[in-house]
Design an enzyme around this catalytic site. Structure first.
Site, short mmCIF file in Angstrom:
data_model
loop_
_atom_site.label_atom_id
_atom_site.label_comp_id
_atom_site.label_asym_id
_atom_site.label_seq_id
_atom_site.Cartn_x
_atom_site.Cartn_y
_atom_site.Cartn_z
N LYS A 120 0.83 -1.21 0.00
CA LYS A 120 0.00 0.00 0.00
C LYS A 120 0.86 1.26 0.00
O LYS A 120 0.64 2.18 -0.79
CB LYS A 120 -0.94 0.01 1.21
N ASP A 138 -6.64 1.30 0.84
CA ASP A 138 -6.72 1.45 2.28
C ASP A 138 -8.15 1.10 2.71
O ASP A 138 -8.94 0.58 1.92
CB ASP A 138 -6.35 2.87 2.69
#
Length: 223
Positions: A120, A138
């Site tokens: 991420k 997220d």
């Protein structure tokens, strides 16, 4: 969500915000990397408050090493898990200096070799700093993708791969920011604000929420 609806979904988000940007404050790719690493389980607002004074002094991996772990902790002690984050940031700075000439690499595989940098974080850096068409999933994007039916998935990687597949080319570069901002301010976790959502009619979520009723005042009028 049908292909035509996916295009319209992004088109409306783009119309409302043609040039979305990250809400994290940064100076260059390195400070962005640090800010994103600090943002794990923390708010962008909280990270920005801590990094303003930090980035006034530190903008390179070598400057971070010169500051040291204890010095870094003094700047970020208001952020959750700051001890672990400080350790990882210092270790990553050393690797950047030793192996990458002090530069933040532009390849995900190399970024993910840095302590505290997962998929991420790497995707955010690649997208924001280098303009690559990556989507960092997220909690906000995971929720929006599943709730709307845009890109259902059981885990962040599954959602990311599905988004990469269904997102039309004209919208790929900014898709990450459109989705995260939509999830942060409209398609909220506890109570999505469907009454003001520009893509509500394309969304699979049911039941749609209604606008809150105006509070009535029973107080006597002033004389």
């Amino acid at each position: 969500m049908k292909k035509a609806d996916v295009f319209e979904f992004y088109r409306r988000l783009a119309e409302a915000n043609p040039a979305p940007e990250t809400e994290l404050e940064y100076v260059n790719p390195y400070t962005l990397l640090v800010a994103v690493a600090l943002s794990a389980q923390a708010t962008d607002v909280g990270v920005n408050k801590a990094t303003r004074s930090l980035f006034a002094k530190v903008t390179t991996p070598q400057q971070m090493l010169d500051l040291g772990e204890d010095g870094l902790k003094q700047h970020i002690k208001t952020i959750g898990l700051f001890n672990t984050k400080a350790k990882n940031i210092i270790a990553a700075a050393q690797i950047l200096v030793d192996d990458f000439g002090g530069e933040v690499p532009e390849e995900r595989e190399k970024l993910e070799t840095l302590p505290g940098v997962g998929r991420k974080t790497a995707n955010v850096v690649l997208n924001v700093a280098y303009g690559q068409p990556t989507i960092a999933v997220d909690t906000h994007i995971f929720r929006v993708a599943n709730r709307t039916g845009l890109a259902p998935g059981k885990n962040p990687l599954e959602v990311e791969l599905t988004l990469a597949k269904v997102t039309p080319d004209p919208f790929v570069t900014h898709a990450h920011h459109w989705l995260i901002l939509h999830g942060r301010y409209i398609c909220k976790a506890r109570l999505p604000e469907c009454w003001r959502c520009p893509v509500a009619d394309l969304c699979a979520y049911k039941p749609k929420t209604s606008a809150p009723k105006a509070k009535s005042s029973n107080a006597p009028a002033a004389r």
